[in-house]
Design a protein around this motif. Structure first.
Motif, PDB file in Angstrom:
ATOM      1  N   LEU A  42       0.845  -1.194   0.000  1.00 55.76           N
ATOM      2  CA  LEU A  42       0.000   0.000   0.000  1.00 55.76           C
ATOM      3  C   LEU A  42       0.884   1.249   0.000  1.00 55.76           C
ATOM      4  O   LEU A  42       0.661   2.198  -0.760  1.00 55.76           O
ATOM      5  N   ALA A  43       1.936   1.208   0.824  1.00 56.98           N
ATOM      6  CA  ALA A  43       2.811   2.375   0.966  1.00 56.98           C
ATOM      7  C   ALA A  43       3.530   2.698  -0.344  1.00 56.98           C
ATOM      8  O   ALA A  43       3.743   3.866  -0.674  1.00 56.98           O
ATOM      9  N   VAL A  44       3.872   1.652  -1.088  1.00 56.79           N
ATOM     10  CA  VAL A  44       4.549   1.882  -2.373  1.00 56.79           C
ATOM     11  C   VAL A  44       3.628   2.681  -3.305  1.00 56.79           C
ATOM     12  O   VAL A  44       4.030   3.681  -3.903  1.00 56.79           O
ATOM     13  N   GLY A  45       2.383   2.266  -3.375  1.00 56.85           N
ATOM     14  CA  GLY A  45       1.409   2.977  -4.210  1.00 56.85           C
ATOM     15  C   GLY A  45       1.201   4.410  -3.727  1.00 56.85           C
ATOM     16  O   GLY A  45       1.127   5.349  -4.513  1.00 56.85           O
ATOM     17  N   GLN A  46       1.095   4.581  -2.402  1.00 54.86           N
ATOM     18  CA  GLN A  46       0.883   5.912  -1.847  1.00 54.86           C
ATOM     19  C   GLN A  46       2.061   6.823  -2.170  1.00 54.86           C
ATOM     20  O   GLN A  46       1.901   7.994  -2.481  1.00 54.86           O
ATOM     21  N   ARG A  47       3.252   6.238  -2.086  1.00 55.43           N
ATOM     22  CA  ARG A  47       4.461   7.001  -2.347  1.00 55.43           C
ATOM     23  C   ARG A  47       4.451   7.535  -3.783  1.00 55.43           C
ATOM     24  O   ARG A  47       4.772   8.705  -4.031  1.00 55.43           O
ATOM     25  N   ALA A  48       4.021   6.678  -4.694  1.00 58.18           N
ATOM     26  CA  ALA A  48       3.941   7.084  -6.096  1.00 58.18           C
ATOM     27  C   ALA A  48       2.955   8.231  -6.267  1.00 58.18           C
ATOM     28  O   ALA A  48       3.105   9.087  -7.138  1.00 58.18           O
ATOM     29  N   ALA A  49       1.942   8.283  -5.383  1.00 54.18           N
ATOM     30  CA  ALA A  49       0.937   9.351  -5.467  1.00 54.18           C
ATOM     31  C   ALA A  49       1.382  10.616  -4.745  1.00 54.18           C
ATOM     32  O   ALA A  49       0.643  11.596  -4.712  1.00 54.18           O
ATOM     33  N   GLY A  50       2.559  10.582  -4.119  1.00 55.28           N
ATOM     34  CA  GLY A  50       3.069  11.803  -3.486  1.00 55.28           C
ATOM     35  C   GLY A  50       3.066  11.797  -1.975  1.00 55.28           C
ATOM     36  O   GLY A  50       3.322  12.826  -1.338  1.00 55.28           O
ATOM     37  N   VAL A  51       2.766  10.659  -1.354  1.00 56.37           N
ATOM     38  CA  VAL A  51       2.763  10.577   0.107  1.00 56.37           C
ATOM     39  C   VAL A  51       4.172  10.269   0.602  1.00 56.37           C
ATOM     40  O   VAL A  51       4.871   9.432   0.016  1.00 56.37           O
ATOM     41  N   GLU A  52       4.606  10.954   1.660  1.00 50.38           N
ATOM     42  CA  GLU A  52       5.896  10.604   2.271  1.00 50.38           C
ATOM     43  C   GLU A  52       5.690   9.367   3.127  1.00 50.38           C
ATOM     44  O   GLU A  52       4.796   9.337   3.968  1.00 50.38           O
ATOM     45  N   THR A  53       6.511   8.346   2.924  1.00 51.12           N
ATOM     46  CA  THR A  53       6.407   7.136   3.744  1.00 51.12           C
ATOM     47  C   THR A  53       7.807   6.704   4.164  1.00 51.12           C
ATOM     48  O   THR A  53       8.772   6.882   3.426  1.00 51.12           O
ATOM     49  N   VAL A  54       7.905   6.165   5.360  1.00 47.23           N
ATOM     50  CA  VAL A  54       9.181   5.670   5.861  1.00 47.23           C
ATOM     51  C   VAL A  54       8.949   4.262   6.404  1.00 47.23           C
ATOM     52  O   VAL A  54       8.123   4.077   7.319  1.00 47.23           O
ATOM     53  N   ALA A  55       9.657   3.278   5.841  1.00 47.28           N
ATOM     54  CA  ALA A  55       9.516   1.913   6.348  1.00 47.28           C
ATOM     55  C   ALA A  55      10.169   1.824   7.731  1.00 47.28           C
ATOM     56  O   ALA A  55      11.214   2.406   7.977  1.00 47.28           O
ATOM     57  N   VAL A  56       9.511   1.094   8.637  1.00 46.56           N
ATOM     58  CA  VAL A  56      10.000   0.994  10.015  1.00 46.56           C
ATOM     59  C   VAL A  56      10.075  -0.484  10.370  1.00 46.56           C
ATOM     60  O   VAL A  56       9.071  -1.194  10.264  1.00 46.56           O
ATOM     61  N   ASP A  57      11.249  -0.944  10.794  1.00 45.58           N
ATOM     62  CA  ASP A  57      11.318  -2.362  11.155  1.00 45.58           C
ATOM     63  C   ASP A  57      10.954  -2.551  12.629  1.00 45.58           C
ATOM     64  O   ASP A  57      10.718  -1.587  13.365  1.00 45.58           O
ATOM     65  N   ALA A  58      10.912  -3.808  13.044  1.00 43.02           N
ATOM     66  CA  ALA A  58      10.408  -4.134  14.375  1.00 43.02           C
ATOM     67  C   ALA A  58      11.175  -3.397  15.479  1.00 43.02           C
ATOM     68  O   ALA A  58      10.586  -2.921  16.448  1.00 43.02           O
ATOM     69  N   ASN A  59      12.485  -3.270  15.317  1.00 37.07           N
ATOM     70  CA  ASN A  59      13.267  -2.601  16.363  1.00 37.07           C
ATOM     71  C   ASN A  59      13.012  -1.098  16.394  1.00 37.07           C
ATOM     72  O   ASN A  59      12.878  -0.491  17.455  1.00 37.07           O
ATOM     73  N   GLN A  60      12.938  -0.517  15.197  1.00 39.05           N
ATOM     74  CA  GLN A  60      12.702   0.930  15.136  1.00 39.05           C
ATOM     75  C   GLN A  60      11.325   1.316  15.695  1.00 39.05           C
ATOM     76  O   GLN A  60      11.151   2.418  16.199  1.00 39.05           O
ATOM     77  N   LEU A  61      10.386   0.368  15.586  1.00 37.84           N
ATOM     78  CA  LEU A  61       9.043   0.647  16.125  1.00 37.84           C
ATOM     79  C   LEU A  61       9.125   1.085  17.579  1.00 37.84           C
ATOM     80  O   LEU A  61       8.508   2.061  17.991  1.00 37.84           O
ATOM     81  N   ARG A  62       9.918   0.330  18.360  1.00 39.56           N
ATOM     82  CA  ARG A  62      10.016   0.623  19.801  1.00 39.56           C
ATOM     83  C   ARG A  62      10.743   1.921  20.064  1.00 39.56           C
ATOM     84  O   ARG A  62      10.548   2.548  21.095  1.00 39.56           O
ATOM     85  N   GLU A  63      11.635   2.309  19.127  1.00 41.50           N
ATOM     86  CA  GLU A  63      12.285   3.614  19.299  1.00 41.50           C
ATOM     87  C   GLU A  63      11.297   4.737  19.066  1.00 41.50           C
ATOM     88  O   GLU A  63      11.286   5.738  19.777  1.00 41.50           O
ATOM     89  N   LEU A  64      10.454   4.553  18.045  1.00 46.59           N
ATOM     90  CA  LEU A  64       9.472   5.597  17.736  1.00 46.59           C
ATOM     91  C   LEU A  64       8.390   5.669  18.812  1.00 46.59           C
ATOM     92  O   LEU A  64       7.921   6.733  19.175  1.00 46.59           O
ATOM     93  N   GLU A  65       7.981   4.500  19.291  1.00 46.05           N
ATOM     94  CA  GLU A  65       6.900   4.414  20.287  1.00 46.05           C
ATOM     95  C   GLU A  65       7.322   3.431  21.367  1.00 46.05           C
ATOM     96  O   GLU A  65       7.006   2.247  21.310  1.00 46.05           O
ATOM     97  N   PRO A  66       8.006   3.916  22.410  1.00 44.45           N
ATOM     98  CA  PRO A  66       8.577   3.008  23.402  1.00 44.45           C
ATOM     99  C   PRO A  66       7.551   2.151  24.150  1.00 44.45           C
ATOM    100  O   PRO A  66       7.902   1.112  24.689  1.00 44.45           O
ATOM    101  N   TYR A  67       6.297   2.571  24.199  1.00 39.88           N
ATOM    102  CA  TYR A  67       5.316   1.820  24.986  1.00 39.88           C
ATOM    103  C   TYR A  67       4.501   0.833  24.156  1.00 39.88           C
ATOM    104  O   TYR A  67       3.578   0.197  24.659  1.00 39.88           O
ATOM    105  N   LEU A  68       4.861   0.721  22.882  1.00 41.98           N
ATOM    106  CA  LEU A  68       4.136  -0.187  21.994  1.00 41.98           C
ATOM    107  C   LEU A  68       4.324  -1.650  22.434  1.00 41.98           C
ATOM    108  O   LEU A  68       5.365  -2.005  22.977  1.00 41.98           O
ATOM    109  N   ALA A  69       3.318  -2.470  22.172  1.00 46.52           N
ATOM    110  CA  ALA A  69       3.397  -3.887  22.536  1.00 46.52           C
ATOM    111  C   ALA A  69       4.575  -4.551  21.832  1.00 46.52           C
ATOM    112  O   ALA A  69       4.892  -4.196  20.697  1.00 46.52           O
ATOM    113  N   PRO A  70       5.219  -5.507  22.502  1.00 49.73           N
ATOM    114  CA  PRO A  70       6.310  -6.215  21.840  1.00 49.73           C
ATOM    115  C   PRO A  70       5.759  -7.192  20.792  1.00 49.73           C
ATOM    116  O   PRO A  70       4.568  -7.492  20.783  1.00 49.73           O
ATOM    117  N   GLY A  71       6.646  -7.633  19.910  1.00 49.19           N
ATOM    118  CA  GLY A  71       6.266  -8.708  18.997  1.00 49.19           C
ATOM    119  C   GLY A  71       5.603  -8.277  17.710  1.00 49.19           C
ATOM    120  O   GLY A  71       5.132  -9.114  16.946  1.00 49.19           O
TER     121      GLY A  71
END
Ligand SMILES: Cc1cc2nc3c(=O)[nH]c(=O)nc-3n(C[C@H](O)[C@H](O)[C@H](O)COP(=O)(O)OP(=O)(O)OC[C@H]3O[C@@H](n4cnc5c(N)ncnc54)[C@H](O)[C@@H]3O)c2cc1C
Ligand SMILES: Cc1cc2nc3c(=O)[nH]c(=O)nc-3n(C[C@H](O)[C@H](O)[C@H](O)COP(=O)(O)OP(=O)(O)OC[C@H]3O[C@@H](n4cnc5c(N)ncnc54)[C@H](O)[C@@H]3O)c2cc1C
Lengths: 406, 485
Positions: free
Chosen positions: A129-158
């Motif tokens: 979905l993000a690839v298509g959105q990006r082509a339409a002009g949306v800024e998107t940044v892929a986030v892997d499992a580890n980066q998720l916790r950096e962005l949102e420290p209280y997010l559920a694990p796993g």
């Protein structure tokens, strides 16, 4: 008391959409009166949330409108020095007289949205979905499992991973409608109900009839939200706007622990869904005032206001799955609102060829706050006979009438 | 289907709830009485916590005999297993669930652990809460509600302060002032903004004479009570200042004094009448409002500020009754009568028979009399005209969110708010911990809009973890933990 006023445009509805239409129409040089049977923001605008999202939209006309709106929101909320005469943001169409910097007044927060996927399968779908959105002009940044916790420290694990959408923002909708209206300088007539749309012998719109006299104007904008079908009917045209119920849960105020708008990838499927049954994958977000908002459910049950504990339980379950710390946080209140939706889930924006002089700006479903600025801007362009920045064909108000015809 | 005893959940163990529970239990229905307090009794018969070892709590109560009857009746039914009593249970929602009801509560005082009760019918007897209008200084420590002062006295047997001014409007100020004085406080003044002697005078007016006199004459007990207060006020040397109001409370860190002034016919303080009274406590109240959250969440129709009921005390939702101050403000005796009728109607209906209203005719008669009497009192204790205009812009009207009267006026004046809901959304007044229970009357007054009952489908704050989890098993049939009747 008869009130034979005359102006260029009567806007019916003082919700978010009516307020934005008024703002841009006045900036385009028109004399505008806004009429509402209740107070400002007394309809759905005062009963929803204020997410300005590009992330939840698939490529297509709604996403284009969202991107335009996103730029315009930035333009009217930005603080600008008095000596800064650059156009605020390209294509926002604002005159130089606009009071800049409504950001604080409307609690604008360009915090970004974070969409998370719980399984590798869901992550693949989200990434596509993000690839298509990006082509339409949306800024998107892929986030892997580890980066998720950096962005949102209280997010559920796993969780498997996610996508960050920096353009997602939020406002406080009631404040936004009230402050845009005040900044517009339009005359606002609250507590006044539109009971008829006046049409001349040639069929052209001449104004509206209200419970406190007529208001004469060559153009009338139907910004009556969920009640847009009724106002259309007053002009003798059909527009099938229907309610889609949503509950929102509000917690006690907390120190900021949820930094972005966080929601699960299932949400996009819910938004796009055509099903009448309940969907409850929630968006979780902190607010400037401290409470966390959890919303919202989607359900087609007409205008049934009664409290539904199962729906609220499902929202709580979804939110605590994303953020386990919320289990110990108290819900203070829950409220209900009715999104205005049209059968193809796109709003009606633009002139109605069936009633010359009638313009529609309604049916924005769960995105009317976000899409308000773009809608107001496009309506102002059509009101003044300019070519709109976006092709309005997908939003044509008479598109359903044609479909219904044999 | 096997024969199962019908279960009636009664929410609120004040006079209305107790009367309903006793009436229903005596007629073959299993009753679960649920209340957030530690002991049954409600506002009027609030009991001191057992640990305090009160020697003569009855000194604080009128109608001690009525209470003894209720208490002993409850003990009998408890012992026989016809009633169970869940104290310290804060009900946050009553849910309709395939023809039956689920009463969802949190265990006090922490309110984190859930408990649920299943029932076939529900009586809402949740009483009322106090209304206080804002004035400069009302947020100072030392300013408390009249009901709060009385609750401290009855529940904790402690005095809220040494020198107390009791102020506001309404008949409840009388027992509060005399109760405080009897317990040893110096009551510097009872400041009443209305002039209740007009109750008698107005009744003499030809237009009101018949109705007013009838309402009063029908209530010798109430008149005697009022007369009794007059004697007590004299006995305790409590000065009664009528048509006057506390216009400001003063103090640096806590209350030190109040300014009292005469209110003119336009509702404004009359210049030159201000008078300063030293005190460390101000007990203030402007009447009561019905608790309607649970009823509203169930979808019951409201009638003005209270829950709408028919002659049997039924709401318009099948299986739900309401009694006492939840339906309108009217004192303990009226709550008893309504509760009794609700309990009898519920018992009959749950057992599948039509109730015979003749069987509760005496209660119905006193209900009629008392409603008329309180309607008359309500007129006599009407709010001073345009009181809200006296609230300066700088005065905080919502203390949870620290919203000033000026901010409320701006929301109405230049931002287009028109009702309590939009005022709240634009200013955050009423969005804090109390969810507007404390400030709504004041905010509505300052905004100049109607005081519509707030919609609070969650009657208490609920942990999201409790909402997210499946409801716990039925707690209704286990014995009562905290009751020592
Ligand atoms: C629970 C929930 C959550 C939501 N979350 C979001 C979100 O996060 N982001 C987002 O962008 N959108 C969200 N929405 C959707 C958004 O709230 C709506 O799309 C938007 O408020 C619609 O605005 P409007 O001005 O068209 O309608 P409204 O705000 O309803 O305004 C219409 C006005 O027309 C007036 N009116 C109607 N008939 C007449 C008449 N005959 N005469 C005079 N006046 C009349 C009404 O009184 C009303 O004030 C949410 C909605 C809900 C219910
Ligand atoms: C200061 C003051 C003085 C008064 N003096 C007099 C007097 O002299 N004479 C007189 O006749 N009347 C007097 N009254 C009025 C009298 O107290 C009430 O009329 C009477 O108590 C009402 O009875 P009720 O059963 O309707 O409600 P209440 O007695 O208020 O009982 C309601 C009960 O419901 C419980 N409850 C409410 N919500 C919930 C919930 N969500 N979950 C669980 N439990 C809940 C409460 O804890 C309470 O115990 C006075 C009231 C006050 C405030």
């Amino acid at each position: 008391m008869t009130n034979q006023s005359s102006c260029d445009v009567v806007v019916v509805g003082a919700g978010m959409i009516g307020a934005a239409c008024a703002l841009y129409a006045v900036r385009a040089g028109l004399d505008v009166v806004v009429v509402d049977r209740g107070p400002v923001a007394g309809g759905t605008t005062g009963a929803g949330e204020g997410n300005l999202l590009v992330s939840d939209k698939e490529p297509g006309p709604e996403l284009e409108l969202a991107l335009l709106s996103c730029r315009l929101w930035r333009g009217i909320t930005e603080d600008r020095r008095p000596d800064d005469h650059r156009p605020p943001t390209r294509g926002n169409g604002l005159g130089p007289g606009l009071t800049p910097g409504l950001g604080r007044a409307v609690e604008y927060e360009p915090k970004g949205g974070l969409v998370v996927a719980s399984t590798p399968g869901a992550l693949t779908a989200l990434t596509e979905l993000a690839v298509g959105q990006r082509a339409a002009g949306v800024e998107t940044v892929a986030v892997d499992a580890n980066q998720l916790r950096e962005l949102e420290p209280y997010l559920a694990p796993g969780l498997a991973g996610g996508v960050l959408y920096p353009q997602d923002a939020q406002v406080m909708p009631t404040l936004a409608a009230a402050h845009l209206l005040r900044a517009s300088g339009a005359r606002v007539e609250t507590g006044r109900t539109v009971t008829g749309v006046l049409r001349g012998p040639d069929g052209a719109v001449r104004g509206v009839r209200t419970d406190r006299g007529d208001l004469l104007a060559p153009s009338v904008v139907n910004a009556a939200g969920t009640w847009g079908a009724e106002v259309a009917a007053l002009a003798g045209v059909s527009l099938p706007v229907l309610p889609r119920r949503g509950f929102v849960v509000v917690t006690e105020p907390l120190p900021r622990r949820v930094r972005h708008k966080v929601y699960s990838a299932d949400y996009v499927a819910d938004v796009a869904s055509d099903s009448a049954t309940l969907q409850t994958s929630p968006v979780v977000e902190g607010t400037a005032a401290g409470p966390v908002l959890i919303g919202a459910s989607r359900e087609r049950v007409g205008f049934d206001r009664s409290f539904s504990l199962p729906v609220v339980r499902a929202l709580a379950a979804g939110a605590t799955r994303l953020f386990p710390f919320l289990e110990h946080v108290r819900a203070m209140r829950a409220y209900v609102g009715f999104r205005p939706y049209l059968p193809d889930h796109l709003p009606a924006i633009g002139p109605d060829p069936r009633a010359p002089g009638l313009f529609h700006a309604c049916g924005h479903e769960g995105a009317g706050i976000g899409l308000a600025t773009g809608t107001g801007h496009l309506i102002a362009q059509t009101l003044t006979g300019r070519t709109p920045d976006l092709d309005l064909t997908p939003f044509r108000p008479d598109r359903f009438a044609e479909e219904a015809a044999p | 289907m096997t024969e199962r005893r019908q279960v009636l959940a009664v929410i609120g163990a004040g006079p209305a709830g107790l009367a309903a529970a006793l009436a229903a239990a005596a007629r073959g229905v299993r009753v679960v009485l649920v209340d957030s307090a530690a002991e049954p009794g409600g506002q009027f018969y609030r009991q001191p916590a057992p640990g305090l070892g009160a020697r003569r709590p009855q000194a604080l109560h009128h109608q001690w005999r009525t209470w003894e009857r209720l208490r002993d009746g409850l003990a009998t039914h408890l012992a026989a297993g016809r009633v169970s009593c869940l104290s310290d249970h804060h009900v946050w929602c009553v849910e309709r669930d395939s023809g039956r009801f689920a009463v969802h509560a949190l265990l006090g005082p922490e309110q984190r652990e859930p408990a649920s009760v299943r029932a076939d019918g529900v009586v809402l007897a949740t009483g009322g809460y106090e209304k206080v209008w804002p004035f400069p200084g009302w947020t100072l420590p030392g300013v408390i509600t009249a009901g709060g002062a009385q609750a401290m006295l009855k529940g904790g047997l402690t005095l809220p302060g040494r020198t107390v001014v009791v102020a506001g409007t309404g008949p409840l100020l009388l027992p509060v002032a005399t109760g405080l004085a009897a317990a040893g406080a110096r009551v510097a003044a009872l400041v009443e903004s209305a002039d209740p002697t007009t109750l008698v005078r107005r009744s003499a007016h030809p237009r009101n004479a018949v109705r007013g006199a009838r309402a009063l004459a029908a209530h010798p007990g109430k008149l005697a009570e009022a007369g009794g207060y007059a004697a007590q006020l004299l006995w305790h040397r409590i000065p009664v200042l009528r048509r006057r109001a506390v216009v400001e409370a003063h103090g640096r860190d806590r209350l030190e004094s109040v300014t009292v002034a005469v209110l003119g016919p336009d509702g404004r303080p009359v210049p030159g009448t201000a008078q300063r009274l030293d005190c460390d406590t101000l007990a203030v109240g402007h009447g009561l409002l019905p608790h309607t959250d649970l009823a509203d969440g169930l979808g019951c129709r409201l009638d003005g500020a209270g829950v709408h009921v028919d002659d049997e005390q039924r709401t318009d939702v099948p299986g739900v009754w309401a009694a006492g101050e939840a339906t309108g403000i009217g004192g303990a005796a009226l709550s008893l009568a309504e509760g009794h009728i609700a309990g009898r109607s519920a018992a009959a209906r749950l057992n599948g028979t039509a109730p015979d209203p003749r069987s509760w005719a005496p209660a119905a008669r006193s209900r009629t009399r008392l409603r008329a009497f309180f309607a008359e009192l309500d007129r006599a204790y009407a709010a001073p005209v345009r009181w809200a205009e006296n609230v300066p812009d700088a005065t905080v009207v919502c203390r949870c969110e620290e919203v000033t009267a000026g901010a409320v006026r701006e929301a109405v004046g230049s931002l287009g708010a028109g009702d309590l809901r939009t005022v709240k959304l634009l200013t955050r007044a009423g969005m804090g911990w109390c969810q507007g229970r404390m400030c709504e009357p004041g905010v509505a007054g300052v905004a100049g809009c109607d005081l519509t009952p707030g919609r609070r489908p969650l009657a208490r704050p609920v942990p999201l973890g409790v909402l997210a989890a499946p409801p716990p098993p039925d707690a209704g049939t286990s014995p009562c933990p905290g009751t020592s009747p």
